[in-house]
Design a protein around this motif. Sequence first.
Motif, PDB file in Angstrom:
ATOM      1  N   TYR A  32      -0.356  -0.535  -3.212  1.00 29.60           N
ATOM      2  CA  TYR A  32      -0.331  -1.471  -4.089  1.00 29.60           C
ATOM      3  C   TYR A  32       1.345  -1.786  -4.591  1.00 29.60           C
ATOM      4  CZ  TYR A  32      -5.129  -0.274  -4.647  1.00 29.60           C
ATOM      5  OH  TYR A  32      -6.425   0.072  -4.075  1.00 29.60           O
ATOM      6  N   SER A  33       2.160  -1.381  -3.547  1.00 29.38           N
ATOM      7  CA  SER A  33       3.530  -1.739  -3.829  1.00 29.38           C
ATOM      8  C   SER A  33       4.048  -1.784  -2.481  1.00 29.38           C
ATOM      9  CB  SER A  33       4.227  -0.901  -4.957  1.00 29.38           C
ATOM     10  OG  SER A  33       5.653  -1.260  -4.944  1.00 29.38           O
ATOM     11  N   TYR A 107       3.339  -9.991  -5.590  1.00 28.25           N
ATOM     12  CA  TYR A 107       3.905 -10.218  -7.028  1.00 28.25           C
ATOM     13  C   TYR A 107       4.984 -11.116  -7.073  1.00 28.25           C
ATOM     14  CZ  TYR A 107       1.598  -5.398  -7.367  1.00 28.25           C
ATOM     15  OH  TYR A 107       1.062  -4.223  -7.295  1.00 28.25           O
ATOM     16  N   VAL A 222       5.548  -1.965 -12.489  1.00 29.26           N
ATOM     17  CA  VAL A 222       5.750  -2.319 -11.155  1.00 29.26           C
ATOM     18  C   VAL A 222       7.327  -2.847 -10.794  1.00 29.26           C
ATOM     19  CG1 VAL A 222       5.253  -4.409  -9.578  1.00 29.26           C
ATOM     20  CG2 VAL A 222       3.458  -3.213 -11.179  1.00 29.26           C
ATOM     21  N   LEU A 235      -1.849  -0.458 -10.603  1.00 28.27           N
ATOM     22  CA  LEU A 235      -0.609  -1.298 -10.681  1.00 28.27           C
ATOM     23  C   LEU A 235      -0.896  -2.896 -10.824  1.00 28.27           C
ATOM     24  CD1 LEU A 235       1.841   0.323  -8.020  1.00 28.27           C
ATOM     25  CD2 LEU A 235       2.089   0.464 -10.620  1.00 28.27           C
TER      26      LEU A 235
END
Length: 241
Positions: A32-33, A107, A222, A235
Motif C-alpha cells: 500500500y506504499s 497518493y 503515509v 494506509l
Amino acid sequence: MCGRFAMNEDVDDLIRDFVAAGGRAGDWRPSYSIAPTDPAPIVREWQPEGADAPTREVTLATWDWPQPAGAPRRGPIINARLEKLDQRFWVGAFSNARCIVPMLGYYEWTGEKGAKQPHFIHGDGLLAAAGVSWASKDADGDWSRVFAVVTREARDASGEVHDRMPAFLEPDTWATWLNPQSITGASPTESAANRSAMIDLLDRTSTAVAATMRTRLVDRRVNSVRAIDPQDATLVDGLET
C-alpha cells in the motif's frame, strides 16, 4: 504526477485479471506504499521466437528509469509525460516496450511543507496505468527491468489535488497498448502517424477513466515512507469526518 501508489493484489490475481499466461514476479507481496526505486508488478507482452502470438506476463520491475547519458544524477525518473512520449528520450520505449502498471490507487499531497496532507485517489477497483518498460544494466552490469508511469494533465477529481495524474487504460485498449510489435514504421511519416494514433488513443481512454476517479483524505503517517509498514491495508482508509 504519480510519486507513490498502492497495489493490493498478488501475482495470481493479476494473472487472472489481465488474462496473462503466467508471471515472473518472484516474492511480490501486495503493498500500500510503492515508492520510487521500489519493485512492483507490471504487465507486458513479448514475442517468443517462432510463436504465432505474443505472450502476456506479469513480471517484477523497478520503478526508476535510467538517467540520460552524461546528465548529472538527480532524483529517480519515475514518470513519462504523455505529451513527450514521441520525443527523443522516451520514443524508443514508447514505440517498442509499452506496459501496464496495475494500481489500486495513488497518493498526492496538498498543503505546506511540514504539514502535507495526503490524499488517496482511486476508482471503483483495479486500475491499469499506462507505462513504458525497458531492460537496463545495473551498477554491477546485471540486466534488470525498469518502468515509468505515463502521466497526463489531471482531470476531474484528480485535478482537484494535483495538476498531473497517471494515464489510465480501459480494458478494451489493453491489447493495443501492450502489443509488442513496433509502431516505428518504414518511413518517418508512417512512424509519426503511428505514434500520434497511439497517443490519441491513450488520451481518449485516460480521459474516460479520469471521470470515474475519486479522492479521499488519508492519515498523515503515509507521509513517511520509512516509518510505515507497506503491507498495512489501513494506509488507504479514509479519515473519519
